[in-house]
Design an enzyme around this catalytic site. Structure first.
Site, PDB file in Angstrom:
ATOM      1  N   TYR A  28       0.834  -1.204   0.000  1.00 37.92           N
ATOM      2  CA  TYR A  28       0.000   0.000   0.000  1.00 37.92           C
ATOM      3  C   TYR A  28       0.870   1.257   0.000  1.00 37.92           C
ATOM      4  O   TYR A  28       0.612   2.206  -0.729  1.00 37.92           O
ATOM      5  CB  TYR A  28      -0.925  -0.038   1.218  1.00 37.92           C
ATOM      6  CG  TYR A  28      -1.992   1.026   1.209  1.00 37.92           C
ATOM      7  CD1 TYR A  28      -3.145   0.864   0.442  1.00 37.92           C
ATOM      8  CD2 TYR A  28      -1.857   2.177   1.969  1.00 37.92           C
ATOM      9  CE1 TYR A  28      -4.133   1.835   0.433  1.00 37.92           C
ATOM     10  CE2 TYR A  28      -2.839   3.152   1.970  1.00 37.92           C
ATOM     11  CZ  TYR A  28      -3.972   2.980   1.196  1.00 37.92           C
ATOM     12  OH  TYR A  28      -4.941   3.942   1.190  1.00 37.92           O
ATOM     13  N   ALA A  59      -2.967  -5.145   4.487  1.00 34.32           N
ATOM     14  CA  ALA A  59      -2.494  -5.870   5.671  1.00 34.32           C
ATOM     15  C   ALA A  59      -3.490  -6.925   6.141  1.00 34.32           C
ATOM     16  O   ALA A  59      -3.087  -7.965   6.671  1.00 34.32           O
ATOM     17  CB  ALA A  59      -2.190  -4.891   6.801  1.00 34.32           C
ATOM     18  N   VAL A  84       0.806   0.152   8.317  1.00 41.64           N
ATOM     19  CA  VAL A  84      -0.474   0.783   8.619  1.00 41.64           C
ATOM     20  C   VAL A  84      -0.164   2.084   9.348  1.00 41.64           C
ATOM     21  O   VAL A  84       0.455   2.064  10.415  1.00 41.64           O
ATOM     22  CB  VAL A  84      -1.365  -0.132   9.494  1.00 41.64           C
ATOM     23  CG1 VAL A  84      -2.742   0.496   9.681  1.00 41.64           C
ATOM     24  CG2 VAL A  84      -1.476  -1.529   8.894  1.00 41.64           C
ATOM     25  N   ILE A  85      -0.557   3.205   8.736  1.00 40.77           N
ATOM     26  CA  ILE A  85      -0.316   4.523   9.328  1.00 40.77           C
ATOM     27  C   ILE A  85      -1.647   5.057   9.857  1.00 40.77           C
ATOM     28  O   ILE A  85      -2.656   5.039   9.153  1.00 40.77           O
ATOM     29  CB  ILE A  85       0.284   5.496   8.286  1.00 40.77           C
ATOM     30  CG1 ILE A  85       1.636   4.949   7.779  1.00 40.77           C
ATOM     31  CG2 ILE A  85       0.451   6.893   8.903  1.00 40.77           C
ATOM     32  CD1 ILE A  85       2.265   5.782   6.667  1.00 40.77           C
ATOM     33  N   GLU A  88      -7.632   9.155  10.378  1.00 40.33           N
ATOM     34  CA  GLU A  88      -8.612   9.914  11.151  1.00 40.33           C
ATOM     35  C   GLU A  88      -9.746   9.045  11.688  1.00 40.33           C
ATOM     36  O   GLU A  88     -10.595   9.532  12.419  1.00 40.33           O
ATOM     37  CB  GLU A  88      -9.194  11.022  10.282  1.00 40.33           C
ATOM     38  CG  GLU A  88      -8.138  12.025   9.846  1.00 40.33           C
ATOM     39  CD  GLU A  88      -8.683  13.061   8.876  1.00 40.33           C
ATOM     40  OE1 GLU A  88      -9.875  12.971   8.502  1.00 40.33           O
ATOM     41  OE2 GLU A  88      -7.925  13.944   8.485  1.00 40.33           O
ATOM     42  N   THR A  89      -9.778   7.768  11.308  1.00 37.50           N
ATOM     43  CA  THR A  89     -10.886   6.910  11.737  1.00 37.50           C
ATOM     44  C   THR A  89     -10.372   5.709  12.524  1.00 37.50           C
ATOM     45  O   THR A  89      -9.165   5.484  12.624  1.00 37.50           O
ATOM     46  CB  THR A  89     -11.676   6.385  10.511  1.00 37.50           C
ATOM     47  OG1 THR A  89     -10.840   5.468   9.782  1.00 37.50           O
ATOM     48  CG2 THR A  89     -12.097   7.531   9.605  1.00 37.50           C
ATOM     49  N   HIS A  91     -10.541   2.755  11.604  1.00 42.51           N
ATOM     50  CA  HIS A  91     -10.113   1.703  10.682  1.00 42.51           C
ATOM     51  C   HIS A  91      -8.676   1.254  11.003  1.00 42.51           C
ATOM     52  O   HIS A  91      -8.348   0.073  10.900  1.00 42.51           O
ATOM     53  CB  HIS A  91     -10.220   2.192   9.233  1.00 42.51           C
ATOM     54  CG  HIS A  91      -9.868   1.149   8.219  1.00 42.51           C
ATOM     55  ND1 HIS A  91     -10.630   0.012   8.037  1.00 42.51           N
ATOM     56  CD2 HIS A  91      -8.846   1.065   7.347  1.00 42.51           C
ATOM     57  CE1 HIS A  91     -10.093  -0.714   7.084  1.00 42.51           C
ATOM     58  NE2 HIS A  91      -9.008  -0.102   6.649  1.00 42.51           N
ATOM     59  N   ASN A 115       6.251 -11.395  12.039  1.00 40.26           N
ATOM     60  CA  ASN A 115       5.309 -10.311  11.782  1.00 40.26           C
ATOM     61  C   ASN A 115       6.067  -9.003  11.595  1.00 40.26           C
ATOM     62  O   ASN A 115       6.600  -8.449  12.548  1.00 40.26           O
ATOM     63  CB  ASN A 115       4.303 -10.189  12.932  1.00 40.26           C
ATOM     64  CG  ASN A 115       3.233  -9.153  12.675  1.00 40.26           C
ATOM     65  OD1 ASN A 115       3.314  -8.375  11.734  1.00 40.26           O
ATOM     66  ND2 ASN A 115       2.224  -9.138  13.528  1.00 40.26           N
TER      67      ASN A 115
END
Length: 172
Positions: A28, A59, A84-85, A88-89, A91, A115
């Site tokens: 991503y 991911a 994964v950054i 605002e949510t 998620h 991992n």
């Protein structure tokens, strides 16, 4: 601060038989993913392991791809890589928790997995962690998988029964 702390790193395991490692990456953030993969491949090569790289959309798909490979292929171990950054949510929390939980559950079922899914607050943190010349989290994830493979090979065939076992006519 954690960045200034010293950490002990286990020496890499040595293998007398070939090792096949599958690196599953979610690209991503492509530049970050590429650095994670470079670190993982270099670590695998340092142990003489053969590695193959496959890509998945995100991911959350990493554990599923590893589960499929574990059932349908013949890899000795796996490395899950991605980033994964925080946004605002919520998620972010779902992706971080569920991808990690999926990998953990596969590991508890016997798959040898490292991992290397970065879960960070911002891009700068990700860049530092992914850099093969820096924190090299891709290499660290590959090393973790290689250590688990070494343990699995050491323990293979050393199965013990459950419950009581008759030895010399006596119950143990």
């Amino acid at each position: 601060m954690a960045a200034n702390e010293q950490h002990y790193t286990l020496p890499l395991p040595q293998f007398d038989k070939p090792v096949k490692l599958l690196i599953v990456v979610a690209p991503y953030y492509k530049d970050i993913a590429d650095n994670l993969v470079a670190g993982a491949q270099a670590m695998a090569a340092a142990c003489g392991a053969e590695s193959e790289v496959i890509e998945v959309p995100g991911a959350l798909e990493i554990p599923s791809a590893i589960a499929l490979a574990e059932r349908l292929s013949n890899y000795d171990g796996y490395v899950g890589l991605g980033c994964v950054i925080r946004g605002e949510t919520t998620h972010y929390d779902t992706v971080c928790n569920d991808s990690s939980r999926g990998i953990t559950l596969l590991g508890l079922q016997g798959a040898c997995i490292g991992n290397g899914i970065l879960t960070v607050e911002n891009r700068e943190q990700a860049v530092v962690r992914a850099d093969p010349a820096g924190q090299n989290k891709g290499g660290g994830a590959a090393a973790a998988a290689l250590h688990l493979i070494a343990h699995a090979r050491r323990w293979a065939g050393a199965r013990k029964g459950i419950g009581f076992r008759a030895e010399g006519g006596h119950l143990a």
